[in-house]
Design a protein around this motif. Structure first.
Motif, PDB file in Angstrom:
ATOM      1  N   SER A 188      29.781  40.094  44.222  1.00  0.00           N
ATOM      2  CA  SER A 188      29.650  40.685  45.544  1.00  0.00           C
ATOM      3  C   SER A 188      28.185  40.657  45.973  1.00  0.00           C
ATOM      4  CB  SER A 188      30.147  42.135  45.537  1.00  0.00           C
ATOM      5  OG  SER A 188      29.204  42.990  44.916  1.00  0.00           O
ATOM      6  N   GLY A 189      28.011  40.875  47.274  1.00  0.00           N
ATOM      7  CA  GLY A 189      26.665  41.097  47.792  1.00  0.00           C
ATOM      8  C   GLY A 189      26.331  42.580  47.673  1.00  0.00           C
ATOM      9  N   ARG A 190      25.518  43.057  48.577  1.00  0.00           N
ATOM     10  CA  ARG A 190      25.106  44.452  48.529  1.00  0.00           C
ATOM     11  C   ARG A 190      26.288  45.379  48.813  1.00  0.00           C
ATOM     12  NH1 ARG A 190      21.192  47.514  52.918  1.00  0.00           N
ATOM     13  NH2 ARG A 190      21.128  49.558  51.839  1.00  0.00           N
ATOM     14  N   LEU A 191      26.486  46.398  47.965  1.00  0.00           N
ATOM     15  CA  LEU A 191      27.525  47.406  48.140  1.00  0.00           C
ATOM     16  C   LEU A 191      26.863  48.737  48.460  1.00  0.00           C
ATOM     17  CD1 LEU A 191      29.967  46.580  45.205  1.00  0.00           C
ATOM     18  CD2 LEU A 191      30.121  45.858  47.589  1.00  0.00           C
ATOM     19  N   ALA A 192      27.027  49.188  49.714  1.00  0.00           N
ATOM     20  CA  ALA A 192      26.431  50.446  50.153  1.00  0.00           C
ATOM     21  C   ALA A 192      27.228  50.974  51.343  1.00  0.00           C
ATOM     22  CB  ALA A 192      24.970  50.248  50.532  1.00  0.00           C
ATOM     23  N   ASP A 193      26.974  52.231  51.693  1.00  0.00           N
ATOM     24  CA  ASP A 193      27.695  52.863  52.781  1.00  0.00           C
ATOM     25  C   ASP A 193      27.432  52.134  54.094  1.00  0.00           C
ATOM     26  OD1 ASP A 193      29.288  54.768  54.037  1.00  0.00           O
ATOM     27  OD2 ASP A 193      27.565  56.036  54.514  1.00  0.00           O
ATOM     28  N   LYS A 194      28.540  51.752  54.792  1.00  0.00           N
ATOM     29  CA  LYS A 194      28.504  51.110  56.117  1.00  0.00           C
ATOM     30  C   LYS A 194      27.758  49.780  56.104  1.00  0.00           C
ATOM     31  CE  LYS A 194      28.823  55.545  58.550  1.00  0.00           C
ATOM     32  NZ  LYS A 194      28.904  56.393  57.337  1.00  0.00           N
ATOM     33  N   VAL A 195      27.812  49.087  54.985  1.00  0.00           N
ATOM     34  CA  VAL A 195      27.213  47.751  54.875  1.00  0.00           C
ATOM     35  C   VAL A 195      28.319  46.770  54.511  1.00  0.00           C
ATOM     36  CG1 VAL A 195      25.584  46.295  53.639  1.00  0.00           C
ATOM     37  CG2 VAL A 195      24.966  48.655  54.202  1.00  0.00           C
ATOM     38  N   GLU A 196      28.531  45.746  55.334  1.00  0.00           N
ATOM     39  CA  GLU A 196      29.546  44.749  55.049  1.00  0.00           C
ATOM     40  C   GLU A 196      29.016  43.743  54.039  1.00  0.00           C
ATOM     41  OE1 GLU A 196      32.732  42.809  57.898  1.00  0.00           O
ATOM     42  OE2 GLU A 196      30.896  41.596  57.915  1.00  0.00           O
ATOM     43  N   SER A 197      29.855  43.400  53.057  1.00  0.00           N
ATOM     44  CA  SER A 197      29.399  42.535  51.982  1.00  0.00           C
ATOM     45  C   SER A 197      30.524  41.602  51.544  1.00  0.00           C
ATOM     46  CB  SER A 197      28.919  43.372  50.797  1.00  0.00           C
ATOM     47  OG  SER A 197      28.594  42.550  49.697  1.00  0.00           O
ATOM     48  N   PRO A 198      30.208  40.359  51.180  1.00  0.00           N
ATOM     49  CA  PRO A 198      31.231  39.462  50.642  1.00  0.00           C
ATOM     50  C   PRO A 198      31.614  39.894  49.225  1.00  0.00           C
ATOM     51  CG  PRO A 198      29.095  38.406  50.541  1.00  0.00           C
ATOM     52  CD  PRO A 198      28.887  39.688  51.282  1.00  0.00           C
ATOM     53  N   VAL A 199      32.928  39.784  48.927  1.00  0.00           N
ATOM     54  CA  VAL A 199      33.441  40.122  47.590  1.00  0.00           C
ATOM     55  C   VAL A 199      34.425  39.045  47.175  1.00  0.00           C
ATOM     56  CG1 VAL A 199      34.757  41.773  46.207  1.00  0.00           C
ATOM     57  CG2 VAL A 199      33.167  42.605  47.948  1.00  0.00           C
ATOM     58  N   LYS A 200      34.303  38.627  45.918  1.00  0.00           N
ATOM     59  CA  LYS A 200      35.225  37.646  45.360  1.00  0.00           C
ATOM     60  C   LYS A 200      35.611  38.096  43.948  1.00  0.00           C
ATOM     61  CE  LYS A 200      35.811  32.676  44.627  1.00  0.00           C
ATOM     62  NZ  LYS A 200      35.168  31.333  44.761  1.00  0.00           N
ATOM     63  N   LEU A 201      36.916  38.066  43.645  1.00  0.00           N
ATOM     64  CA  LEU A 201      37.345  38.572  42.328  1.00  0.00           C
ATOM     65  C   LEU A 201      38.513  37.771  41.778  1.00  0.00           C
ATOM     66  CD1 LEU A 201      40.245  40.311  42.432  1.00  0.00           C
ATOM     67  CD2 LEU A 201      38.809  41.982  43.540  1.00  0.00           C
ATOM     68  N   VAL A 202      38.654  37.853  40.442  1.00  0.00           N
ATOM     69  CA  VAL A 202      39.830  37.363  39.710  1.00  0.00           C
ATOM     70  C   VAL A 202      40.178  38.456  38.705  1.00  0.00           C
ATOM     71  CG1 VAL A 202      40.800  35.624  38.198  1.00  0.00           C
ATOM     72  CG2 VAL A 202      39.166  34.948  39.986  1.00  0.00           C
ATOM     73  N   LEU A 203      41.381  39.044  38.861  1.00  0.00           N
ATOM     74  CA  LEU A 203      41.788  40.177  38.033  1.00  0.00           C
ATOM     75  C   LEU A 203      43.117  39.853  37.361  1.00  0.00           C
ATOM     76  CD1 LEU A 203      41.230  43.201  37.276  1.00  0.00           C
ATOM     77  CD2 LEU A 203      42.701  43.798  39.231  1.00  0.00           C
ATOM     78  N   LEU A 204      43.150  39.994  36.041  1.00  0.00           N
ATOM     79  CA  LEU A 204      44.380  39.790  35.278  1.00  0.00           C
ATOM     80  C   LEU A 204      44.941  41.144  34.872  1.00  0.00           C
ATOM     81  CD1 LEU A 204      43.334  36.819  32.944  1.00  0.00           C
ATOM     82  CD2 LEU A 204      44.336  36.738  35.237  1.00  0.00           C
ATOM     83  N   VAL A 205      46.231  41.355  35.121  1.00  0.00           N
ATOM     84  CA  VAL A 205      46.897  42.632  34.835  1.00  0.00           C
ATOM     85  C   VAL A 205      48.038  42.386  33.856  1.00  0.00           C
ATOM     86  CG1 VAL A 205      48.120  44.602  35.806  1.00  0.00           C
ATOM     87  CG2 VAL A 205      46.312  43.488  37.127  1.00  0.00           C
ATOM     88  N   ASP A 206      48.097  43.212  32.814  1.00  0.00           N
ATOM     89  CA  ASP A 206      49.184  43.126  31.838  1.00  0.00           C
ATOM     90  C   ASP A 206      49.576  44.551  31.444  1.00  0.00           C
ATOM     91  OD1 ASP A 206      51.041  42.480  29.967  1.00  0.00           O
ATOM     92  OD2 ASP A 206      49.680  41.424  28.600  1.00  0.00           O
ATOM     93  N   LEU A 207      50.447  45.145  32.246  1.00  0.00           N
ATOM     94  CA  LEU A 207      50.886  46.525  32.030  1.00  0.00           C
ATOM     95  C   LEU A 207      52.297  46.540  31.465  1.00  0.00           C
ATOM     96  CD1 LEU A 207      49.684  48.313  35.308  1.00  0.00           C
ATOM     97  CD2 LEU A 207      48.490  48.136  33.112  1.00  0.00           C
ATOM     98  N   LYS A 208      52.486  47.376  30.443  1.00  0.00           N
ATOM     99  CA  LYS A 208      53.826  47.590  29.924  1.00  0.00           C
ATOM    100  C   LYS A 208      54.585  48.603  30.778  1.00  0.00           C
ATOM    101  CE  LYS A 208      52.511  46.554  25.140  1.00  0.00           C
ATOM    102  NZ  LYS A 208      52.436  47.091  23.745  1.00  0.00           N
ATOM    103  N   ALA A 209      53.877  49.566  31.321  1.00  0.00           N
ATOM    104  CA  ALA A 209      54.473  50.565  32.200  1.00  0.00           C
ATOM    105  C   ALA A 209      53.482  50.883  33.314  1.00  0.00           C
ATOM    106  CB  ALA A 209      54.829  51.822  31.412  1.00  0.00           C
ATOM    107  N   PRO A 210      53.878  50.684  34.577  1.00  0.00           N
ATOM    108  CA  PRO A 210      55.070  49.941  34.976  1.00  0.00           C
ATOM    109  C   PRO A 210      54.936  48.462  34.586  1.00  0.00           C
ATOM    110  CG  PRO A 210      53.666  50.322  36.869  1.00  0.00           C
ATOM    111  CD  PRO A 210      53.051  51.094  35.738  1.00  0.00           C
ATOM    112  N   ALA A 211      56.042  47.750  34.562  1.00  0.00           N
ATOM    113  CA  ALA A 211      56.039  46.357  34.099  1.00  0.00           C
ATOM    114  C   ALA A 211      55.404  45.464  35.164  1.00  0.00           C
ATOM    115  CB  ALA A 211      57.454  45.909  33.801  1.00  0.00           C
TER     116      ALA A 211
END
Length: 620
Positions: free
Chosen positions: A45-68
C-alpha cells in the motif's frame, strides 16, 4: 465527586507505506465459532492515514475449518479511511475470489466498481458495480453470471433508497439442464415521500426433460420510504414436456419497508385448474431473518413441479455408503409457517387434506401439526429437529391405514398386509443417516387386522415337513413374496434403544394357528432376528387339511432371521422332538423316584413310543 467517563477517541495512525509477504496467522475464536489459518501472501500500500486515499494491493489465502471457508482473495483498490466516523471507501475496486464457502463451492468471482460505507449512519453507496460469478450452489451450477448496477444507495436515517439500471443475467444448469434468469429494473429511487421509479421485468427458464418458462413484470411502484409498494406483479408460466403440460398465472403485491428492513406479500395464482394463495412477512432487521408465512393449495403435486432425481441419485447406495445429515440450515432463519393442501404428492407419498404447521427459532424446528389422510387412513404427527445437537424427535400415529402400503413407502419393505394402527415415539441424533439409525431410541406399536405375514405359508410348510420330523431335522427356506400366512389379528409393541427395536409380546391369531414370540429388529445394521412359537389351533379347509390334524395343539418354534434383503424362515422340528423326549424322560424319572404316579398304560410306554403317540400319523 465521581469523574465523568472520558470520551472515546478514534484510533489515529499515519503509516508511510506497507509491504508485507508470507505472514501466517492461526485464528481460534470459540465464542464466534472461528477456527483455521490465514496466510497474507502479500500486501502493498501507499500511505495509510486518516482521510488520505492510498492504493492497496493484496493476496490473501484463507483456510478455515469453521466456518468452512477456503480460497484466495486478491485484487487492488484505492482505499480512503475516515477514522472519526469509522467509514471507508473503495474506489476503482477490482477484487477476485476463488474457493469454497459453506453454501457454495468452486467459486470464481470478480467484483469491479466503487463502494463507500458510512459507519456513523450505517449507510452504503455503491456505483458502477459489475460482478461476474461462476459457482456451484447445491444442484445449481452458475457459469459466467453477471450483475450490473449503475448505482445502489441505502441511507436509513435520511430515508434514501436508490437503485439505478440493474441488469442481472444468470446462466447455468441444474442437474445438467440449462437454467437462466434475466431481470431488468431501470430505476427505483425513493427519498422520504419523493419517488421516481419504473416497473421491472424479466424471465426465467429451465431446459431438460421437464422444461418451463416464466415471464414476469410489475406495475409502477408507489408509496414512500416508510411503505414502498410494488403492485400488480404478474407472471405467466408454461411447461411443455412428455411427462407434463403446465400453464399457470401468478399475481402478487409486495410492500417494502426499507427503514425496518421488512417485506410483506400477498400472492395468488393458478396452475392448470388448481388455485393457490400465500401471504406473509419477512424482517431482516435482527441478527437472523424472521419469516411468518401461510400458504393454501387446492392441490400441490411436487412431482409435476420439481425435476426428477438424476440417474446417479436414483441408484441404491452401496452397503457401506452413508449420507451426511446437516441441520445447520435451520439456524439461518426464524419464523412461523403453515401450509394446507387439498391434496399433496411428493415422490411416492400421497396425502389428502394435508396440514402442516411449524415454528423455527434459534435452530430448533418444531412441527406442531403434520396430519392428513394417507394410505387409506388418518396420519397425525409432530416432530422436532434441533440443529444445536443434530437431534430429531418424531411422535405420532397412523390409524386405519393400509400397513403394507405404509411400510412400502416409508421403508421400501414388503413384509406384511392388513389394515391397522401404527404408533411411534422416537428420537435420535447424529451427523449421518447411519449414525442416526444406530442412535435411534423410543417406542413403537403395531395393531393389524385381516392381513398376512409375507414370506412363508406356515400351513403349507408344516404339511410338507413330515420327513423332517421323523429325521429330527429343521426345515429352512428363504422368504418368498409368493407365500404368506393369513391372520385375523396381529399386535406387537417395541422398545427401541441404540437402533435396535426389541419386541417381547408378538401375538398373532388366525383360524388355524396362534403365534407368539419375541425378537429384535436392528435398524442400524439392517437385520432381523425373531423366535416365534406357532401353535396349531384348527385345520380349516385350505389351511393344511387332514395332514395337519395330528399337529393340533402342538407348539412349534419358528425362527425368522437375517438381513432385511435376505430373510430366512426356519421351522425348528428338532426342538419339538427334543422337547417331547425330554418331557417323557422327566415323567418316567418322576415315577421311578415315587414323585409322580404311573398313568395306566401310558406308564409302560417308552419315551419314543410316547412321542409317536403324540405325533401319530406323521411317522411312517
Amino acid at each position: 465527586a465521581p469523574t465523568e467517563p472520558a470520551t472515546r477517541r478514534p484510533l489515529r495512525f499515519d503509516i508511510s507505506s506497507v509491504d508485507l509477504a508470507d505472514v501466517r496467522a492461526r485464528v481460534k475464536d470459540d465464542a464466534n465459532g472461528v477456527n483455521g489459518e490465514i496466510l497474507l501472501k502479500s500486501l502493498r500500500s501507499g500511505r495509510l492515514a486518516d482521510k488520505v486515499e492510498s492504493p492497496v494491493k493484496l493476496v490473501l489465502l484463507v483456510d478455515l475449518k469453521a466456518p468452512a471457508v477456503k480460497g484466495e482473495l486478491s485484487g487492488d483498490t484505492r482505499l480512503l479511511l475516515d477514522l472519526d466516523t469509522s467509514s471507508l471507501s473503495l474506489r476503482d475496486m477490482s477484487l477476485g475470489f476463488k474457493g469454497d464457502l459453506p453454501s457454495a463451492s468452486a467459486i470464481d468471482a470478480v467484483l469491479n466498481g466503487s463502494l463507500a460505507w458510512d459507519g456513523a449512519k450505517s449507510a452504503i453507496d455503491a456505483q458502477n458495480l459489475n460482478a461476474r460469478v461462476s459457482a456451484t450452489l447445491g444442484g445449481i451450477k452458475l457459469t459466467d453470471s453477471t450483475l450490473v448496477i449503475d448505482r445502489f444507495a441505502f441511507d436509513a436515517p435520511h430515508k434514501l433508497l436508490s437503485l439505478r439500471k440493474l441488469k442481472a443475467r444468470v446462466n447455468g444448469s441444474q442437474v445438467g439442464h440449462p437454467l437462466s434468469l434475466d431481470l431488468d429494473w431501470p430505476e427505483l429511487t425513493v427519498s422520504g415521500d419523493k419517488l421516481a421509479a419504473s416497473a421491472f421485468s424479466g424471465a426465467v427458464s429451465r431446459g431438460g426433460d421437464m422444461p418451463f418458462e416464466a415471464h414476469f413484470k410489475s406495475g409502477a411502484p408507489s408509496g414512500n420510504f416508510d411503505a414502498l409498494r410494488l403492485p400488480n406483479i404478474e407472471a405467466q408460466i408454461t411447461s411443455r414436456a412428455t411427462q407434463r403440460k403446465l400453464d399457470g398465472t401468478l399475481h402478487a403485491d409486495l410492500t417494502l419497508k426499507p427503514g425496518q428492513r421488512a417485506l410483506s406479500w400477498v400472492v395468488s395464482g393458478q396452475l392448470d385448474t388448481n388455485t393457490f394463495a400465500t401471504d406473509g412477512a419477512m424482517t431482516l432487521s435482527g441478527g437472523t431473518p424472521h419469516i411468518a408465512a401461510k400458504a393454501r393449495f387446492d392441490a400441490l403435486d411436487l412431482n409435476r413441479l420439481l425435476p426428477p432425481a438424476s440417474g446417479a441419485a436414483a441408484k441404491p447406495a452401496a452397503p457401506a455408503a452413508d449420507t451426511p445429515v446437516d441441520l445447520a440450515g435451520l439456524r439461518s432463519v426464524n419464523g412461523q409457517f403453515s401450509v394446507q393442501a387439498g391434496s399433496f404428492a411428493y415422490q411416492q407419498y400421497r396425502v389428502n387434506d394435508a396440514r402442516f404447521a411449524a415454528t423455527l427459532d434459534a435452530g430448533v424446528l418444531r412441527v406442531t401439526e403434520l396430519k392428513g389422510k394417507a394410505w387409506g387412513g388418518q396420519v397425525d404427527m409432530s416432530a422436532v429437529a434441533d440443529a444445536r445437537a443434530s437431534r430429531v424427535t418424531v411422535k405420532g400415529s397412523a390409524a386405519g391405514v393400509n400397513v403394507n402400503a405404509l411400510i412400502k413407502d416409508v421403508a421400501a419393505k414388503d413384509w406384511i398386509e392388513g389394515t391397522g394402527r401404527v404408533t411411534l415415539d422416537v428420537d435420535t441424533a447424529g451427523h449421518s443417516v447411519n449414525e442416526m439409525k444406530s442412535h435411534l431410541k423410543g417406542s413403537a406399536s403395531l395393531q393389524v387386522r385381516d392381513g398376512a405375514i409375507k414370506g412363508i405359508n406356515l400351513a403349507k410348510a408344516m404339511r410338507e415337513t413330515r420327513a423332517a420330523i421323523s429325521m429330527r431335522q429343521d426345515a429352512a427356506q428363504k422368504a418368498s413374496q409368493t407365500e404368506k400366512t393369513d391372520f385375523s389379528e396381529l399386535s406387537a409393541t417395541f422398545q427401541i434403544n441404540d437402533g435396535v427395536a426389541r419386541n417381547k409380546d408378538l401375538d398373532l391369531k388366525s383360524p388355524f394357528l396362534r403365534l407368539s414370540g419375541e425378537g429384535a429388529i436392528d435398524v442400524g445394521r439392517g437385520r432381523l432376528d425373531y423366535v416365534t412359537r406357532a401353535t396349531l389351533a384348527s385345520t380349516a379347509k385350505g389351511q393344511g387339511g387332514a395332514e395337519l390334524a395330528a399337529l393340533k395343539g402342538l407348539t412349534v418354534p419358528v425362527r425368522l432371521a437375517g438381513p432385511f434383503e435376505s430373510l430366512e424362515w426356519k421351522i425348528e422340528w428338532s426342538a419339538v422332538v427334543a422337547d417331547a423326549v425330554a418331557s417323557q424322560l422327566k415323567d418316567k424319572l418322576g415315577q421311578q423316584l415315587g414323585l409322580k404316579p404311573a398313568a395306566g398304560a401310558a406308564s409302560s410306554a417308552s419315551p419314543q413310543d410316547a412321542l409317536r403317540n403324540k405325533l401319530k400319523g406323521l411317522f411312517k
